[in-house]
Design a protein around this motif. Structure first.
Motif, PDB file in Angstrom:
ATOM      1  N   GLY A 193      18.296   1.260 -26.706  1.00 54.32           N
ATOM      2  CA  GLY A 193      18.067  -0.010 -27.369  1.00 54.32           C
ATOM      3  C   GLY A 193      18.514  -1.199 -26.545  1.00 54.32           C
ATOM      4  N   ILE A 194      19.615  -1.061 -25.807  1.00 55.41           N
ATOM      5  CA  ILE A 194      20.104  -2.200 -25.037  1.00 55.41           C
ATOM      6  C   ILE A 194      19.119  -2.568 -23.942  1.00 55.41           C
ATOM      7  N   GLY A 195      18.460  -1.558 -23.377  1.00 62.29           N
ATOM      8  CA  GLY A 195      17.440  -1.835 -22.376  1.00 62.29           C
ATOM      9  C   GLY A 195      16.245  -2.567 -22.975  1.00 62.29           C
ATOM     10  N   ALA A 196      15.892  -2.196 -24.209  1.00 66.61           N
ATOM     11  CA  ALA A 196      14.790  -2.893 -24.888  1.00 66.61           C
ATOM     12  C   ALA A 196      15.155  -4.354 -25.132  1.00 66.61           C
ATOM     13  N   ALA A 197      16.406  -4.602 -25.552  1.00 67.55           N
ATOM     14  CA  ALA A 197      16.825  -5.983 -25.810  1.00 67.55           C
ATOM     15  C   ALA A 197      16.792  -6.816 -24.534  1.00 67.55           C
ATOM     16  N   VAL A 198      17.248  -6.240 -23.420  1.00 67.06           N
ATOM     17  CA  VAL A 198      17.231  -6.976 -22.154  1.00 67.06           C
ATOM     18  C   VAL A 198      15.798  -7.282 -21.736  1.00 67.06           C
ATOM     19  N   ALA A 199      14.901  -6.307 -21.888  1.00 66.43           N
ATOM     20  CA  ALA A 199      13.496  -6.534 -21.523  1.00 66.43           C
ATOM     21  C   ALA A 199      12.870  -7.614 -22.397  1.00 66.43           C
ATOM     22  N   GLN A 200      13.153  -7.587 -23.694  1.00 73.86           N
ATOM     23  CA  GLN A 200      12.574  -8.595 -24.604  1.00 73.86           C
ATOM     24  C   GLN A 200      13.168  -9.978 -24.345  1.00 73.86           C
ATOM     25  N   TRP A 201      14.482 -10.022 -24.070  1.00 72.65           N
ATOM     26  CA  TRP A 201      15.094 -11.315 -23.718  1.00 72.65           C
ATOM     27  C   TRP A 201      14.479 -11.855 -22.429  1.00 72.65           C
ATOM     28  N   ALA A 202      14.307 -10.988 -21.422  1.00 72.43           N
ATOM     29  CA  ALA A 202      13.715 -11.430 -20.161  1.00 72.43           C
ATOM     30  C   ALA A 202      12.297 -11.946 -20.381  1.00 72.43           C
ATOM     31  N   HIS A 203      11.559 -11.293 -21.270  1.00 73.84           N
ATOM     32  CA  HIS A 203      10.184 -11.726 -21.568  1.00 73.84           C
ATOM     33  C   HIS A 203      10.200 -13.126 -22.203  1.00 73.84           C
ATOM     34  N   ALA A 204      11.089 -13.324 -23.158  1.00 72.34           N
ATOM     35  CA  ALA A 204      11.184 -14.645 -23.806  1.00 72.34           C
ATOM     36  C   ALA A 204      11.652 -15.702 -22.813  1.00 72.34           C
ATOM     37  N   LEU A 205      12.607 -15.358 -21.947  1.00 70.08           N
ATOM     38  CA  LEU A 205      13.088 -16.286 -20.927  1.00 70.08           C
ATOM     39  C   LEU A 205      11.941 -16.710 -20.010  1.00 70.08           C
ATOM     40  N   LEU A 206      11.145 -15.743 -19.577  1.00 72.76           N
ATOM     41  CA  LEU A 206       9.997 -16.037 -18.721  1.00 72.76           C
ATOM     42  C   LEU A 206       9.049 -17.020 -19.401  1.00 72.76           C
ATOM     43  N   LEU A 207       8.689 -16.732 -20.661  1.00 75.47           N
ATOM     44  CA  LEU A 207       7.688 -17.548 -21.356  1.00 75.47           C
ATOM     45  C   LEU A 207       8.220 -18.931 -21.696  1.00 75.47           C
ATOM     46  N   ASN A 208       9.467 -19.040 -22.080  1.00 73.84           N
ATOM     47  CA  ASN A 208      10.047 -20.365 -22.325  1.00 73.84           C
ATOM     48  C   ASN A 208      10.083 -21.182 -21.036  1.00 73.84           C
ATOM     49  N   GLY A 209      10.401 -20.527 -19.925  1.00 73.54           N
ATOM     50  CA  GLY A 209      10.401 -21.223 -18.646  1.00 73.54           C
ATOM     51  C   GLY A 209       9.035 -21.757 -18.290  1.00 73.54           C
ATOM     52  N   LEU A 210       7.991 -21.023 -18.681  1.00 74.79           N
ATOM     53  CA  LEU A 210       6.623 -21.451 -18.398  1.00 74.79           C
ATOM     54  C   LEU A 210       6.097 -22.430 -19.442  1.00 74.79           C
ATOM     55  N   GLY A 211       6.907 -22.703 -20.461  1.00 77.36           N
ATOM     56  CA  GLY A 211       6.479 -23.637 -21.503  1.00 77.36           C
ATOM     57  C   GLY A 211       5.525 -23.042 -22.511  1.00 77.36           C
ATOM     58  N   ARG A 212       5.474 -21.720 -22.605  1.00 80.60           N
ATOM     59  CA  ARG A 212       4.588 -21.043 -23.561  1.00 80.60           C
ATOM     60  C   ARG A 212       5.422 -20.588 -24.758  1.00 80.60           C
ATOM     61  N   TYR A 213       5.784 -21.579 -25.570  1.00 85.28           N
ATOM     62  CA  TYR A 213       6.781 -21.347 -26.611  1.00 85.28           C
ATOM     63  C   TYR A 213       6.291 -20.420 -27.719  1.00 85.28           C
ATOM     64  N   GLU A 214       5.054 -20.585 -28.137  1.00 84.21           N
ATOM     65  CA  GLU A 214       4.550 -19.721 -29.213  1.00 84.21           C
ATOM     66  C   GLU A 214       4.522 -18.260 -28.753  1.00 84.21           C
ATOM     67  N   ASP A 215       4.129 -18.030 -27.497  1.00 80.98           N
ATOM     68  CA  ASP A 215       4.127 -16.657 -26.977  1.00 80.98           C
ATOM     69  C   ASP A 215       5.543 -16.092 -26.902  1.00 80.98           C
ATOM     70  N   ALA A 216       6.511 -16.964 -26.649  1.00 83.24           N
ATOM     71  CA  ALA A 216       7.894 -16.502 -26.511  1.00 83.24           C
ATOM     72  C   ALA A 216       8.514 -16.101 -27.840  1.00 83.24           C
ATOM     73  N   LEU A 217       7.956 -16.557 -28.951  1.00 78.88           N
ATOM     74  CA  LEU A 217       8.548 -16.278 -30.260  1.00 78.88           C
ATOM     75  C   LEU A 217       8.715 -14.792 -30.533  1.00 78.88           C
ATOM     76  N   VAL A 218       7.682 -14.012 -30.238  1.00 75.80           N
ATOM     77  CA  VAL A 218       7.716 -12.583 -30.599  1.00 75.80           C
ATOM     78  C   VAL A 218       8.812 -11.833 -29.833  1.00 75.80           C
ATOM     79  N   PRO A 219       8.844 -11.876 -28.490  1.00 77.70           N
ATOM     80  CA  PRO A 219       9.917 -11.135 -27.807  1.00 77.70           C
ATOM     81  C   PRO A 219      11.305 -11.699 -28.104  1.00 77.70           C
TER      82      PRO A 219
END
Length: 920
Positions: free
Chosen positions: A675-701
């Motif tokens: 589970g901790i690996g899943a959380a890190v992957a999902q956080w990294a996904h949200a970090l990536l999308l927020n950095g790119l300014g794709r906020y709605e896409d970042a909501l799910v991860p």
């Protein structure tokens, strides 16, 4: 065989010989080469190795041969190969000297990590090759002991510019996973014309055409079969085709042929051949000592040598492994026992080989022999030969008369199997031990080993439950072991995260504090803090957690303890927003694991370290850690996703690289129940999308990461990303709920990191003076921390807010500062956000990237950074798991590309390499 200008060549093997000669040519020009010759028994692999040796003029040639009966002796094959060079051991770095000396039984010490042994062998062979190229030939690699096979496979994967060739010969059907990823040459049967020509050389009389066709068809181009199958027929059968075809498998036919060739030999010669077959390393001193005890005269060797079955020189060498097995199979049980007994007496200077021969010399229970085997197991374990230790313990158990002692020795064998990574055999032995008469401690140890197998093999959600049960059972029997097991259970529960059962966590938190000791304050504080986090909640647990972290940060820590608990302590530090501890503890973990050569733990340590370096914005240091993690992964032969690269590329905004890694990581961790690996992957996904300014896409991860508080720090960071993505995509209710959950922790924590992130997040949901005050508070607080990336993000959000408020001049100050910070950190996504906002204020901001040396490869850049810090070639090689000679080769290229001539000059062209503040 025919002879040409370059010496002997093999019939029908022109292309193979040319490839092998090219291999030698490459080694002579300073390159390294690795090749696995794979083929069936008798196909000619040994002949090809001989051809390599004959082609290696002006090279050192070292040879070793795997022996089936020696597979239980740790590092026996490696010792064969390295023995001629052990006078150079003192030239290796001290940790490598100790590791190899301990593995070979030359000195006492703690069991060395198997990868440190591999690195020591790599350094040793590289040192030998400094004089002249080195060619290492390993025959019958399928019969190498496990420890030797793993070490040599490690060396093979790390060879580069050492002028070393490493050529293995192994059978097609061999289950030699260690060599499966290495370059291979499949040695096939001879073509029809060459097969017929070779067959003619084996004949001394007429051959019926039908018999010839039958032999050719049956041999399938196997040279040894072509030479041996005619020997199994009478002259009449060869000349007239009399007799029925034999339906026995080809290998068995060839072995039967050798058996028939043994039968006419004198009795003493056959007994000498049996002794040579049973004595695994061809030691003529031991062999003749045994022969004397058996009453075998020296002249007994001549008939076997004249028959072309064996060579008696400095070592005994059979013509083919099938000769050895034929000699073995031809003997009766009583004769084998007599030979083993004689060899045991002759091998008095080698206690492990003596114990093994004594064990084979009898079948009845014998406590004296079992005790001797147990001592050999202890020695093997001390050298890091866990597979060998397991074999000694198993045989000791078979010879143990007392049922209680027998069960204990089976349990010890299971423990050694677990340490060797042989999980299924370990479980089989545990089942056997469970059937025996064990005391309560023995039964508790079975529970513990079963749990450790589950944790080591799968890191899944069943491990916490099993470890908890084992710890509870151990409490009244061994309090120290119980305490360690409780901590392992918490570590397993942290790994499992969302996949762990809530009732297991609750029971673990209730049970762990009972097992108090006064022997390990740091561990006990950490354990009690973890229990309090689960049982009492975040605020109540903080005082004890902080005391534990301070102890881990400031007190001495042993290697064993550091490897066991620093990962857990580092995760807890991040969870309570303690940036000082989160900076120090993973760095200590990296150093301890690196110095110990414990590569599996080092990879875990580097994964933890990269996250802090991302938060710190230390691009150079982070790049170095990513490079090192890649080197460790290659050394391990691991194919698991690159978690550290996933986080780093997400922070950099490199979507095309990050998304495939995130997907692969999610698939892997879900399959393994991490589970901790899943959380890190999902956080990294949200970090990536927020950095790119794709906020709605970042909501799910972001929501997925933040919804699992049992995954500690990664869940906290998921909440931070959720607040930003929700606030920016018109979902204030979601953002407010996430902020409430976040503030419960950040207010309790009270660190500048915690309160700064909370202020920044709260400002996103505020307006007017309140928002401005919160942004300024966030910038002030985060400016006092080591997490400069958080500061850059606060500057960006404040600048964006100011620009929307129409305060363009004020906005430019913060957006420009954010842009410069992100550029220096290599955060392309966030940097582009800042650049776009600057453009909206009317200021032109050119796209910039941190200065890089694009003409350097990743490994060259890493070596350059380390060399600029005045690390020696040996130190750099030890860190990157390459030889000093390869380091020197890369440095010459670096100097040429950068136009410098010394390490001192590197500091000028790579300033970040020496000015980076974060240790790596």
């Amino acid at each position: 065989m025919s002879r040409g200008d370059r010496g002997p060549s093999l019939r029908g093997r022109r292309s193979e010989c040319e490839s092998l000669e090219q291999l030698i040519t490459s080694v002579r020009t300073g390159q390294s080469r690795v090749l696995v010759l794979r083929g069936e028994a008798g196909i000619g692999k040994t002949a090809l190795l001989d051809h390599v040796a004959g082609s290696a003029a002006e090279c050192h040639v070292a040879r070793a041969t795997g022996v089936e009966s020696e597979m239980e002796l740790a590092f026996a094959g490696l010792h064969q190969l390295c023995a001629p060079f052990l006078d150079r051991l003192g030239r290796l770095p001290a940790p490598q000297q100790d590791a190899l000396g301990t593995a070979f039984g030359l000195r006492d010490g703690n069991a060395p990590d198997r990868f440190l042994i591999g690195l020591a062998v790599l350094s040793l062979l590289s040192d030998v090759a400094e004089d002249r190229p080195l060619v290492c030939l390993v025959d019958d690699a399928q019969w190498l002991d496990q420890a030797s096979a793993q070490a040599l496979a490690f060396v093979a994967r790390r060879l580069f510019a050492e002028s070393v060739a490493l050529v293995f010969a192994t059978r097609t059907t061999a289950d030699d996973q260690a060599f499966r990823q290495l370059p291979e040459m499949l040695v096939r049967g001879l073509g029809d014309a060459d097969a017929r020509a070779l067959l003619r050389t084996a004949l001394r009389g007429p051959l019926d055409s039908a018999v010839r066709d039958e032999i050719i068809a049956e041999a399938r181009g196997n040279p040894l079969a072509l030479l041996e199958l005619p020997r199994g027929r009478t002259p009449a059968q060869l000349a007239f085709g009399l007799g029925m075809p034999n339906s026995m498998p080809l290998v068995s036919r060839m072995e039967q042929g050798f058996l028939r060739r043994l039968q006419p030999l004198p009795v003493d010669t056959r007994r000498l051949l049996l002794a040579a077959a049973v004595e695994p390393v061809g030691d003529v001193t031991v062999l003749w000592g045994a022969a004397e005890r058996l009453g075998i005269p020296p002249g007994a060797a001549a008939p076997a040598a004249e028959a072309g079955l064996v060579e008696f020189g400095a070592r005994v060498r059979f013509r083919h492994p099938l000769v050895r097995s034929a000699a073995w199979r031809a003997a009766g049980v009583r004769e084998l026992q007599e030979v083993h007994a004689a060899l045991a007496e002759a091998a008095e200077l080698d206690p492990d080989r003596r114990a093994w021969h004594r064990a084979q010399a009898g079948t009845d229970p014998d406590e004296a022999v079992a005790t001797e085997l147990e001592r050999s197991a202890d020695r093997a374990q001390a050298r890091g030969g866990f597979a060998a230790a397991a074999a000694f313990h198993e045989r000791a158990a078979e010879l143990t008369p007392d049922p209680v002692d027998r069960a204990a020795r089976v349990l010890a064998a299971a423990q050694a199997k677990l340490q060797a990574g042989e999980f299924d055999p370990a479980l089989d032995l545990l089942a056997a031990a469970e059937a025996g008469p064990l005391d309560d401690l023995g039964r508790a140890r079975i529970d513990l080993l079963r749990a450790q197998v589950a944790y080591a093999s799968r890191r899944g959600n069943e491990a916490p439950r099993l470890l908890l049960a084992a710890a509870k059972r151990l409490e009244p029997l061994d309090i120290e072991l119980a305490r360690e097991t409780y901590l392992n259970a918490f570590s397993a529960a942290m790994y499992a995260g969302r996949f762990a059962r809530a009732e297991d966590l609750a029971e673990l938190a209730a049970a762990a504090p009972r097992a108090t000791t006064a022997q390990n304050r740091k561990r006990d504080l950490l354990l009690e803090g973890l229990a309090s986090l689960v049982r009492d909640g975040y605020s109540a647990a903080l005082p004890i957690v902080r005391r534990a972290l301070q102890a881990y940060r400031t007190e001495e820590i042993s290697v064993a303890e550091g490897l066991r608990s620093l990962w857990v302590a580092g995760v807890v530090a991040a969870d309570v927003w303690d940036d000082e501890s989160f900076n120090v503890l993973p760095a200590r973990f990296v150093k301890i694991a690196r110095d110990a050569g414990a590569l599996s733990e080092l990879l875990l340590a580097l994964n933890s370290r990269i996250i802090m370096l991302v938060f710190a914005g230390e691009q150079e240091a982070a790049t170095a850690v990513v490079d090192e993690a890649r080197a460790v992964r290659e050394a391990l032969g691991s194919e698991r996703p690159l978690y550290e690269v996933m986080v780093f590329t997400a922070w950099q905004g490199r979507e095309e690289h990050a998304l495939p890694l995130i997907e692969a990581s999610m698939n892997d961790v879900v399959a393994r129940g991490e589970g901790i690996g899943a959380a890190v992957a999902q956080w990294a996904h949200a970090l990536l999308l927020n950095g790119l300014g794709r906020y709605e896409d970042a909501l799910v991860p972001a929501r997925a990461a933040g919804d699992c508080p049992q995954e500690l720090a990664a869940a906290n960071w998921g909440l931070v990303e959720l607040i930003e993505s929700a606030a920016r995509s018109g979902a204030p209710d979601i953002a407010a709920d996430a902020l409430e959950r976040l503030s419960e922790m950040t207010q309790a924590s009270g660190t500048d990191w915690a309160l700064g992130v909370e202020s920044r997040s709260r400002a996103l949901l505020s307006e007017g003076d309140a928002a401005e005050r919160l942004y300024r508070e966030a910038i002030e607080r985060l400016g006092r921390t080591a997490v400069r990336a958080e500061l850059a993000r606060a500057r960006l959000l404040y600048g964006e807010w100011l620009r929307r408020e129409g305060r363009r001049l004020d906005a430019r100050e913060h957006l420009r500062a954010a842009h410069d910070l992100f550029t220096a950190m290599g955060a392309k996504g966030f940097g582009e956000r800042a650049r776009r906002e600057l453009l909206a204020t009317g200021e032109t901001a050119r796209k910039r990237t941190v200065e890089t040396r694009d003409d350097l490869t990743a490994q060259e850049a890493q070596i350059a950074r380390l060399a600029a810090r005045q690390r020696t070639n040996s130190q750099i090689g030890a860190q990157l798991f390459i030889s000093p000679r390869t380091v020197e080769w890369h440095l010459r290229k670096v100097f040429t590309k950068l136009g410098v001539s010394s390490r001192k000059e590197l500091a000028g062209v790579l300033p970040d390499a020496v000015q980076a503040s974060a240790p790596v």
